[in-house]
Design an enzyme around this catalytic site. Structure first.
Site, PDB file in Angstrom:
ATOM      1  N   ARG A   7       0.720  -1.268  -0.112  1.00  0.00           N
ATOM      2  CA  ARG A   7      -0.105   0.048  -0.033  1.00  0.00           C
ATOM      3  C   ARG A   7       0.952   1.248   0.039  1.00  0.00           C
ATOM      4  NH1 ARG A   7      -2.890   3.533   3.046  1.00  0.00           N
ATOM      5  NH2 ARG A   7      -4.880   4.073   2.843  1.00  0.00           N
ATOM      6  N   HIS A   8       0.333   2.295  -0.691  1.00  0.00           N
ATOM      7  CA  HIS A   8       1.235   3.672  -0.631  1.00  0.00           C
ATOM      8  C   HIS A   8       1.618   3.915   0.716  1.00  0.00           C
ATOM      9  CE1 HIS A   8      -2.115   5.925   0.621  1.00  0.00           C
ATOM     10  NE2 HIS A   8      -2.721   5.525  -0.086  1.00  0.00           N
ATOM     11  N   GLN A  20      -9.346  11.673   1.018  1.00  0.00           N
ATOM     12  CA  GLN A  20      -8.126  12.339   0.297  1.00  0.00           C
ATOM     13  C   GLN A  20      -8.469  12.737  -1.083  1.00  0.00           C
ATOM     14  OE1 GLN A  20      -4.241  10.354   1.334  1.00  0.00           O
ATOM     15  NE2 GLN A  20      -5.531   8.702   1.628  1.00  0.00           N
ATOM     16  N   ARG A  56       0.305   9.488  -5.159  1.00  0.00           N
ATOM     17  CA  ARG A  56       0.926   9.013  -3.684  1.00  0.00           C
ATOM     18  C   ARG A  56       1.497   7.597  -4.012  1.00  0.00           C
ATOM     19  NH1 ARG A  56      -4.307  10.185  -2.598  1.00  0.00           N
ATOM     20  NH2 ARG A  56      -5.558   8.370  -2.448  1.00  0.00           N
ATOM     21  N   GLU A  80      -7.271   3.340  -7.446  1.00  0.00           N
ATOM     22  CA  GLU A  80      -8.334   3.160  -6.448  1.00  0.00           C
ATOM     23  C   GLU A  80      -9.657   3.741  -7.355  1.00  0.00           C
ATOM     24  OE1 GLU A  80      -7.939   5.114  -2.654  1.00  0.00           O
ATOM     25  OE2 GLU A  80      -6.933   6.752  -3.808  1.00  0.00           O
TER      26      GLU A  80
END
Length: 99
Positions: A7-8, A20, A56, A80
């Protein structure tokens, strides 16, 4: 074939539980997390890095690749699902976000 999912790294909004915006950058902690993951991945035989093109995530992949030096591919299919823009900046427990 072995797949390793990463995951980032953290962002300030993520840690504080906000929806976000797409371009929300990694925090200083998130950058350190990406570097730590890169160091851990040196123990694996990584052939290829696939990443979402979102900023990100792309930044996290680039930081990891500074250590691994592998082929790096950005693919929109890994992005996403986007939250509606009217929810960006709202806390995750906001009634509009929950709705």
């Amino acid at each position: 074939m072995r797949l390793i999912f990463v995951r980032h790294g953290d962002t300030e909004m993520d840690v504080n539980e906000y929806v976000q915006p797409v371009a929300n950058p990694l925090s200083a902690t998130g950058i350190l997390q990406a570097k730590e993951v890169a160091n851990r991945l040196t123990d694996y035989n990584v052939d290829l890095i696939l990443s979402s093109p979102l900023p990100r995530t792309k930044n996290t992949a680039n930081i990891i690749n500074e250590t691994l030096h592998k082929e790096l591919i950005f693919n929109d299919l890994l992005a996403e699902v986007k939250w509606p823009t009217e929810l960006e900046g709202k806390k995750l427990d906001d009634p509009k976000v929950i709705e």
